[in-house]
Design an enzyme around this catalytic site. Structure first.
Site, PDB file in Angstrom:
ATOM      1  CE  LYS A  72      -8.056  53.056 -31.414  1.00 27.09           C
ATOM      2  NZ  LYS A  72      -7.900  53.165 -29.766  1.00 27.09           N
ATOM      3  CG  ASP A 119       0.326  56.758 -29.590  1.00 26.10           C
ATOM      4  OD1 ASP A 119       0.508  57.620 -29.757  1.00 26.10           O
ATOM      5  OD2 ASP A 119       0.071  55.922 -28.495  1.00 26.10           O
TER       6      ASP A 119
END
Ligand SMILES: Cc1ncc(COP(=O)(O)O)c(C=O)c1O
Length: 372
Positions: A72, A119
């Site tokens: 990410k 998340d």
């Protein structure tokens, strides 16, 4: 279009002739300038290839990316670069070519706070880059993640972020973060999913992911492979899959790469959308694949998923856990989201490898998007 009769899958072969715009440039050069940047490994596993009955199997191991245990940071760092550049220098500005230059630019941005919902992995990456740039950050997490993955919360706090736990699911947590940011001009929402009216930042996140696919091209070439026959992508909101579609269907990209999405069976929003032919929100439940626990695809990703994917499957936590063990036995540190790609490939080859033209000669790439 062919719809699979299998409940947890969707099939539409020959998507590879569909074309879209290629990824914008700039992200990879910026990533290459970052301290600690190096391409993550592309690990070949002859043992798994033989078990699966395919020619060669490669696993892109994202367990250590720019010092964090998931891919990410590629999206977060480039999105933050673009957002700060636009704020200080104006829309469309190229921006600095180094972290040092970006830190200097951030110091001229006045009051600025980075806000996101997560998340787990994305929020940690935003918090990390905020810290590196000397900026405050605020990270919203769904209660189910905070309860089942307390280490994620601690890791985000350890980056200096203010963590806000929201007693709702991921979709509602994103909405809460967006509302909080909308109220304050100094807040910049750095979200990795898009919705109507909020697509500029998610587009830069997707552009950031392009580095991962460029690395795969170079690494496959070095291994004597010109084109991947299939790439399997774990999907939450579909931004990473959008980057895959952009890479393999963009501009002059060669045709012939089958693209497969994999989701948890309790959070298969892309699969539901593909089966319905329209962007669909679904209820979700707890899963070990926390990073994939999303109920609505990104509005920005949806047209790419709809037109550019060949196949979508959903897998259970048990299937992902088995895959995680199998990948670890091959030397790849693969957490549940990362291992979902192997579980998904098994489901594809069991169900409709022939329909997709996958077999004994095929070269397949799995994205293992996180470590444990
Ligand atoms: C480890 C991991 N893999 C895959 C994904 C899926 O990415 P996307 O939400 O862009 O589909 C995520 C998203 O957070 C993730 O954390």
């Amino acid at each position: 279009m062919t719809r699979s009769s299998h409940a947890a899958s969707w099939l539409r072969p020959r998507a590879s002739s569909w074309r879209c715009d290629p990824a914008p440039s700039g992200a990879t050069e910026f990533h290459q300038s970052l301290p600690g940047y190096r391409p993550t490994a592309l690990v070949e596993s002859p043992a798994l290839a033989s078990e699966l009955g395919i020619g060669r199997l490669f696993v892109k191991d994202e367990s250590s990316r720019l010092g964090l245990p998931a891919f990410k940071a590629l999206g977060a760092s480039w999105a933050i670069h673009q957002a700060i550049s636009a704020r200080v220098l104006g829309p469309g500005a190229t921006g600095p070519g180094s972290l040092e230059g970006l830190r200097e630019l951030a110091s001229r941005a006045g009051e600025l706070r980075l806000v996101t919902a997560t998340d787990g992995n994305h929020g940690r990456a935003v918090a990390r880059f905020a810290r590196l740039l000397g900026l405050p950050s605020e990270v919203y997490l769904p209660e189910v993640i905070a309860r089942t993955h307390p280490a994620s919360v601690e890791a985000i706090r350890a980056e200096g972020a203010r963590v806000v736990i929201v007693a709702e699911d991921y979709d509602a947590t994103v909405a809460t973060a967006a509302r909080a940011a909308a109220g304050s001009p100094e807040a910049e929402l750095v979200q990795d999913t898009g919705w109507p009216g909020y697509e500029t930042i998610p587009a830069t996140i997707v552009a950031g992911y392009s580095t991962l696919f460029r690395e795969i091209d170079d690494q496959l070439r070095a291994a004597g492979v010109t084109t991947a026959d299939a790439v399997v992508v774990p999907v939450g909101v579909g931004s990473l899959a959008q980057a895959a579609v952009t890479h393999y269907r963009g501009g002059e990209a060669p045709e012939g790469t089958v693209l497969v999405s994999v989701e948890p069976d309790v959070a298969a929003c892309a699969l539901a959308s593909l089966r319905n032919g329209t962007l669909t929100t679904i209820p979700t439940a707890a899963t070990t694949m926390a990073g994939l626990n999303c109920g609505t695809p990104s509005s920005l990703a949806w047209p790419h998923l709809r037109d550019g994917l060949d196949c979508a499957v959903a897998v259970s936590d048990d299937q992902a856990d088995t895959a995680s063990r199998d990948l670890r036995a091959q030397g790849v540190d693969s957490g549940p989201c990362g291992a979902a790609s192997l579980a998904g490939l098994r489901a594809v080859l069991d169900g409709f490898g022939n329909d997709l033209g996958l077999g004994a000669e095929s070269h397949v790439v799995l994205l293992s998007t996180e470590g444990r």
